[in-house]
Design a protein around this motif. Structure first.
Motif, PDB file in Angstrom:
ATOM      1  N   UNK A 335       4.834  37.546  14.118  1.00 43.21           N
ATOM      2  CA  UNK A 335       3.545  36.678  14.112  1.00 43.21           C
ATOM      3  C   UNK A 335       3.450  35.743  15.391  1.00 43.21           C
ATOM      4  N   UNK A 336       2.396  35.559  16.059  1.00 44.22           N
ATOM      5  CA  UNK A 336       2.516  34.973  17.384  1.00 44.22           C
ATOM      6  C   UNK A 336       2.832  33.463  17.198  1.00 44.22           C
ATOM      7  N   UNK A 337       2.469  32.765  16.164  1.00 51.41           N
ATOM      8  CA  UNK A 337       2.492  31.401  15.654  1.00 51.41           C
ATOM      9  C   UNK A 337       3.412  31.177  14.860  1.00 51.41           C
ATOM     10  N   UNK A 338       4.379  31.827  14.727  1.00 45.39           N
ATOM     11  CA  UNK A 338       5.467  31.956  13.768  1.00 45.39           C
ATOM     12  C   UNK A 338       6.212  30.599  13.686  1.00 45.39           C
ATOM     13  N   UNK A 339       6.788  30.253  15.083  1.00 47.80           N
ATOM     14  CA  UNK A 339       7.604  29.040  15.118  1.00 47.80           C
ATOM     15  C   UNK A 339       6.693  27.844  14.613  1.00 47.80           C
ATOM     16  N   UNK A 340       5.542  27.693  15.033  1.00 49.92           N
ATOM     17  CA  UNK A 340       4.852  26.790  14.675  1.00 49.92           C
ATOM     18  C   UNK A 340       4.598  26.590  13.000  1.00 49.92           C
ATOM     19  N   UNK A 341       4.320  27.445  12.469  1.00 52.31           N
ATOM     20  CA  UNK A 341       4.302  27.770  10.983  1.00 52.31           C
ATOM     21  C   UNK A 341       5.434  27.135  10.223  1.00 52.31           C
ATOM     22  N   UNK A 342       6.809  27.794  10.749  1.00 50.32           N
ATOM     23  CA  UNK A 342       7.829  27.405  10.183  1.00 50.32           C
ATOM     24  C   UNK A 342       8.286  26.053  10.455  1.00 50.32           C
TER      25      UNK A 342
END
Length: 407
Positions: A335-342
């Motif tokens: 997922x492109x925004x995975x780091x921001x979500x986690x």
């Protein structure tokens, strides 16, 4: 002249000042205060304690903040009724054990302790609701815990001068109190009980939980995206994973993705209502963070379909793995925004668990007072569970802490 008029006639300036001085002396030498006051005629004690009850009542009016104090006042009146019952029981125990009528002394000690400390408790709790700092609730709970122990456990040492008689009264009342608690716990067939809204499920936690418990998929986030060709059209979907601490790999299928998206939309709508109606800034800040978190996830779940040229660009950068599933090539990428979500999820858990920790720490004095007051009862209950019930603890997996006053 009516009895009330006679009572109010004693509310002179001199009497009021004298009663206030005596109230201060209670905290210096409580046993002396009880002995001196109990030696007064009943006609002098009644107006004095009517004055103290007036202070007790006015403290709710002067220190009230919203509807919470109305709940507190109702709870306090019910507590006074229960206190009277215990005074009668303790008096009967005193007659049986020491052949002495302690009714007047016990009444004076317990009502004095409750009436004199209540304004301080309310002041601390009101300050807690204003600044939303649990240090003030901790102070209030410390006082409440001490009052509970003094009223229901250690009262014999404040009303009886002779140590031997005081210890005999202490042992007898402590035993009966614990046996009563044990019997009520064994014969209680319904586990449900409405909690004290003020001191257990406090207003800040109650407001937060009213929203928190309506949220779906708090731990579940999309971690992998799958691009595929179906009916000569490029499409994409995602795989969801329950994330605890680290990202390893996504598990599960895509069957419930439509429901997952609807849950996200429902979460955002509920949070928007909660943000508008939040009474406490602490909760409002967390609700805003929750909304931002779910909005990020929803944006990923509604990711637009890529054109063939965009596939090629991502593939050339090594961001896509090609899988062969059921004869069809599927392109898989994180997922492109995975780091921001986690990162948002980690911050949310810190805010949530900080509230849980502050709530639990503030309740520690009440926990200690409860376990001390019913120490024997808890020991006997533990023995009964160990030897007569097949008790097995359930496995625990840490995610969001469960907010509870149980330690």
């Amino acid at each position: 002249m009516s009895y009330i008029d006679e009572l109010l006639k004693d509310f002179t300036k001199d009497n009021s000042l004298k009663w206030i001085k005596e109230m201060v002396s209670f905290f210096k030498k409580p046993r002396r205060f009880v002995i001196v006051t109990s030696s007064k005629p009943t006609s002098e004690i009644i107006p004095q304690y009517a004055f103290y009850f007036l202070i007790y009542t006015l403290s709710y009016l002067l220190l009230s903040i919203g509807s919470e104090m109305a709940v507190a006042f109702k709870t306090a009146l019910l507590s006074l009724i229960v206190t009277v019952i215990f005074i009668i029981v303790f008096s009967i125990i005193g007659l049986a054990v020491n052949r002495t009528n302690y009714f007047k002394k016990i009444s004076i000690f317990i009502f004095s302790l409750v009436f004199f400390t209540n304004p301080v408790v309310l002041a601390l709790f009101s300050r807690f609701l204003i600044v939303e700092n649990y240090s003030y609730k901790l102070g209030a709970c410390i006082i409440i815990g001490i009052v509970q122990l003094c009223c229901f456990v250690f009262y014999p040492f404040f009303i009886e001068v002779q140590k031997k008689r005081a210890w005999r009264l202490f042992a007898s009342s402590f035993l009966i109190l614990n046996l009563f608690w044990l019997l009520t716990s064994f014969f209680q067939f319904d586990d449900y009980e409405k909690k004290d809204e003020l001191m257990v499920n406090d207003p800040i936690v109650s407001e937060y939980l009213n929203t928190y418990e309506t949220l779906f998929n708090k731990d579940s986030i999309p971690t992998l995206r799958i691009f595929y060709v179906e009916d000569d059209m490029y499409k994409n979907t995602f795989l969801v994973q329950d994330v605890a601490d680290t990202i390893n790999h996504a598990t599960g299928g895509i069957r419930d993705n439509t429901v997952y998206i609807k849950n996200l939309q429902s979460n955002i709508e509920n949070l928007e209502r909660s943000i508008r109606g939040a009474k406490y800034y602490r909760n409002k800040d967390i609700f805003i963070a929750w909304k931002s978190y779910f909005s990020q996830i929803l944006a990923e779940c509604t990711f637009p379909t890529l054109e063939p040229t965009e596939f090629q660009v991502l593939n050339s950068k090594g961001q896509i793995d090609t899988l062969l599933l059921k004869g069809t090539y599927r392109l898989v990428m994180p997922v492109l925004n995975l780091k921001s979500i986690t990162t948002s999820q980690a911050r949310l858990k810190i805010s949530h668990n900080n509230l849980s920790d502050a709530f639990s720490r503030a309740e520690i004095p009440l926990f200690i007072a409860d376990r001390t007051r019913y120490f024997l009862g808890y020991v006997l209950e533990g023995i009964y569970i160990d030897y007569f019930q097949n008790y097995k603890s359930k496995p625990y997996r840490a995610k969001f802490d469960r907010i509870s006053s149980e330690l």
